[in-house]
Design a protein around this motif. Structure first.
Motif, PDB file in Angstrom:
ATOM      1  N   GLY A 173      36.762  45.855  29.011  1.00  0.00           N
ATOM      2  CA  GLY A 173      37.328  46.980  28.276  1.00  0.00           C
ATOM      3  C   GLY A 173      38.358  46.481  27.286  1.00  0.00           C
ATOM      4  N   THR A 174      39.031  47.345  26.595  1.00  0.00           N
ATOM      5  CA  THR A 174      40.049  46.978  25.629  1.00  0.00           C
ATOM      6  C   THR A 174      41.286  47.795  25.900  1.00  0.00           C
ATOM      7  OG1 THR A 174      38.312  46.533  24.027  1.00  0.00           O
ATOM      8  CG2 THR A 174      40.531  46.712  23.169  1.00  0.00           C
ATOM      9  N   THR A 175      42.324  47.123  26.399  1.00  0.00           N
ATOM     10  CA  THR A 175      43.507  47.846  26.844  1.00  0.00           C
ATOM     11  C   THR A 175      44.685  47.685  25.919  1.00  0.00           C
ATOM     12  OG1 THR A 175      44.192  45.962  28.160  1.00  0.00           O
ATOM     13  CG2 THR A 175      42.829  47.602  29.251  1.00  0.00           C
ATOM     14  N   GLY A 196      37.597  38.184  26.150  1.00  0.00           N
ATOM     15  CA  GLY A 196      37.369  39.601  26.374  1.00  0.00           C
ATOM     16  C   GLY A 196      35.985  39.735  26.982  1.00  0.00           C
ATOM     17  N   ASP A 197      35.243  40.750  26.571  1.00  0.00           N
ATOM     18  CA  ASP A 197      33.844  40.884  26.983  1.00  0.00           C
ATOM     19  C   ASP A 197      33.000  39.998  26.064  1.00  0.00           C
ATOM     20  OD1 ASP A 197      34.502  42.678  28.896  1.00  0.00           O
ATOM     21  OD2 ASP A 197      33.160  44.264  28.207  1.00  0.00           O
ATOM     22  N   HIS A 227      39.916  46.583  34.388  1.00  0.00           N
ATOM     23  CA  HIS A 227      39.798  46.242  32.970  1.00  0.00           C
ATOM     24  C   HIS A 227      39.865  44.738  32.718  1.00  0.00           C
ATOM     25  CE1 HIS A 227      44.291  46.691  33.331  1.00  0.00           C
ATOM     26  NE2 HIS A 227      44.255  45.585  32.609  1.00  0.00           N
ATOM     27  N   VAL A 228      40.134  43.940  33.747  1.00  0.00           N
ATOM     28  CA  VAL A 228      40.134  42.495  33.595  1.00  0.00           C
ATOM     29  C   VAL A 228      38.698  41.987  33.750  1.00  0.00           C
ATOM     30  CG1 VAL A 228      40.965  40.320  34.536  1.00  0.00           C
ATOM     31  CG2 VAL A 228      42.494  42.295  34.420  1.00  0.00           C
ATOM     32  N   PRO A 229      38.227  41.135  32.839  1.00  0.00           N
ATOM     33  CA  PRO A 229      36.834  40.693  32.912  1.00  0.00           C
ATOM     34  C   PRO A 229      36.514  39.956  34.210  1.00  0.00           C
ATOM     35  CG  PRO A 229      37.816  40.114  30.795  1.00  0.00           C
ATOM     36  CD  PRO A 229      38.922  40.578  31.664  1.00  0.00           C
ATOM     37  N   LYS A 231      40.783  40.958  23.574  1.00  0.00           N
ATOM     38  CA  LYS A 231      41.065  39.872  24.513  1.00  0.00           C
ATOM     39  C   LYS A 231      41.868  40.399  25.710  1.00  0.00           C
ATOM     40  CE  LYS A 231      39.108  36.750  21.938  1.00  0.00           C
ATOM     41  NZ  LYS A 231      37.833  36.142  22.316  1.00  0.00           N
ATOM     42  N   GLU A 232      41.439  39.982  26.913  1.00  0.00           N
ATOM     43  CA  GLU A 232      42.079  40.482  28.131  1.00  0.00           C
ATOM     44  C   GLU A 232      42.662  39.381  29.008  1.00  0.00           C
ATOM     45  OE1 GLU A 232      42.567  43.535  28.868  1.00  0.00           O
ATOM     46  OE2 GLU A 232      41.223  44.664  27.587  1.00  0.00           O
TER      47      GLU A 232
END
Length: 457
Positions: A41-43, A302-303, A8-10, A252-253
């Motif tokens: 993704g969005t966690t 994020g993405d 899930h990390v870009p 945001k990741e």
């Protein structure tokens, strides 16, 4: 490019667009770097695992970094002017409730009421709450305490948000700020000092509601804290805007990503600008990171994809010579004493030639964003001239803006310009100033003047 410990990390990539050829005696090298993060993704509040690489750069991951989380503080203007009309305060409460509903489970959050001082509305006690169904309901219930009264000192709101986010020790820290008036109860110097103190601690999106606020104050806050700025002229649109802002924040990741530029002996950075999705000059934000190396902050990711325009002045060299003008790296700070992590790299080259056609060709991306940066600049100059009563200067600058917006396909900016000037001929930039322009239309154009479009494929 680095691999990552958690899916899930870009993943980051950096593509360089430039004309590497210089004429004899040429020294300035321009390049556009497209940075893209994908697969995030969005966690929400799930632990963030930052990528780690071998000391040599983009190698295989050694394992997860120290886990952290996300935190957000919503700052709501509760000054006396929020009661005029009364619907404004009601809309602010509803918008804040909508934003709270969008906060994902596990994210740390708080609500601050801002007047000439800052007050914790929820949860109180100098801390952040952890989002779940219960705390979201409690927070929305606490919004009933929001009452309009008092002055406006935005710096106090930001400092309280900073203390709350710092106390939570979150990895991704974000603020959302709403104001409807000018920052009349603290000096510009005090606000500037606050922004300097908060820069790098959290990002902040700022919104002005109605038309009684100062555009340069709101955009200045967002610029200093690497967030977005916009106008919500009609308070009825606040809930939708706050929901969208919070959804963006929840996506945001990875935080604190820097654009690191290494240049060879004798070379110097002329400027570094973000040019998409908005124009933001990062040149003065450099922090040295090593011999001939400096870091420029880009905030949280994020993405998404962003473009940066880099200009380097290199030492003169003879025809047939070539050199590495700059090495561009995306860098994440190390955790717990570990070294910084290289997420991706790109190279900017300089080659001297006597081929006139090769050396005078302008790269399409560089040409496009040079025009977009000029577009933002002439809109500001045109509006400033208009406010000062310089009709000829305003007509010339806004005419040039119309010409640039038309040529680049920036349709949104073209529509905003058409509310301020009558367009006679877009291709030549021939315009007439409108006799009557609403304050909302003028402020919308000024607030959104830095928004760009990408190169048409």
């Amino acid at each position: 490019m680095a691999n990552f410990a958690k899916s899930h990390v870009p993943r980051f990539s950096a593509e360089v667009y430039q004309n590497e050829y210089l004429p004899e005696g040429g020294r300035e090298v321009n390049a556009v770097i497209t940075v893209t993060s994908t697969g995030g993704g969005t966690t929400g509040g799930a632990p963030l695992f930052a990528p780690t690489t071998d000391a040599g750069g983009a190698g295989a991951p050694r394992g997860p970094a120290v886990p952290g989380g996300a935190g957000v503080v919503i700052m709501v203007d509760c000054s006396g002017s929020m009661d005029y009309p009364p619907a404004k305060m009601r809309n602010a409460r509803n918008a804040t409730a909508a934003a709270i509903e969008t906060v994902r489970d596990g994210v740390a959050f708080a609500v601050v009421a801002g007047t000439h001082q800052a007050a914790e509305v929820y949860p109180g006690g100098g801390r952040l709450a952890t989002a779940d169904a219960t705390t979201r309901a409690q927070a929305k219930d606490a919004l009933r305490k929001l009452r309009a009264g008092g002055g406006t000192a935005i710096g106090t709101w930001l400092r309280l948000a900073d203390r709350l986010l710092t106390s939570a020790d979150v990895t991704i820290a974000h603020g959302i700020l709403l104001t409807d008036g000018r920052n009349e109860h603290e000096s510009p110097e005090d606000l500037r000092a606050t922004l300097d103190a908060c820069a790098g601690h959290f990002t902040c999106d700022a919104r002005g509601v109605g038309t009684d606020w100062e555009v340069k104050e709101v955009t200045g806050i967002a610029s200093a804290l690497l967030g977005t700025a916009d106008i919500v002229a009609d308070p009825d649109g606040l809930a939708a805007d706050f929901t969208q802002m919070m959804e963006h924040a929840m996506g945001k990741e990875v935080a604190d990503v820097s654009l690191r530029l290494w240049t060879p002996q004798g070379a110097e950075i002329v400027f570094v600008k973000q040019v998409a999705p908005t124009v933001e000059d990062l040149t003065g934000r450099r922090t040295d990171s090593g011999p001939r190396s400096g870091d420029y902050p880009t905030g949280s990711w994020g993405d998404e994809s962003r473009d940066y325009h880099l200009c380097v002045r290199v030492p003169n060299a003879g025809v047939g010579r070539e050199m590495l003008a700059a090495r561009v790296s995306l860098v994440l700070p190390g955790f717990g004493g570990s070294p910084p992590q290289i997420l991706s790299q790109g190279l900017v080259r300089a080659v001297w030639t006597d081929d006139m056609e090769a050396s005078t060709s302008i790269n399409p991306q560089v040409a496009h964003y040079t025009g977009q940066a000029e577009l933002a600049r002439v809109i500001q100059q045109g509006l400033d001239a208009r406010k000062s009563g310089d009709a000829d200067g305003a007509t010339a600058k806004l005419g040039r803006a119309v010409q640039l917006a038309s040529a680049s396909g920036n349709e949104e900016t073209a529509k905003l310009l058409a509310k301020v000037v009558d367009v006679v001929d877009a291709a030549t930039g021939t315009v007439r100033l409108k006799a009557k322009v609403t304050e909302a239309d003028e402020m919308t154009l000024e607030t959104r003047s830095t928004k760009t479009v990408r190169v048409k494929k």
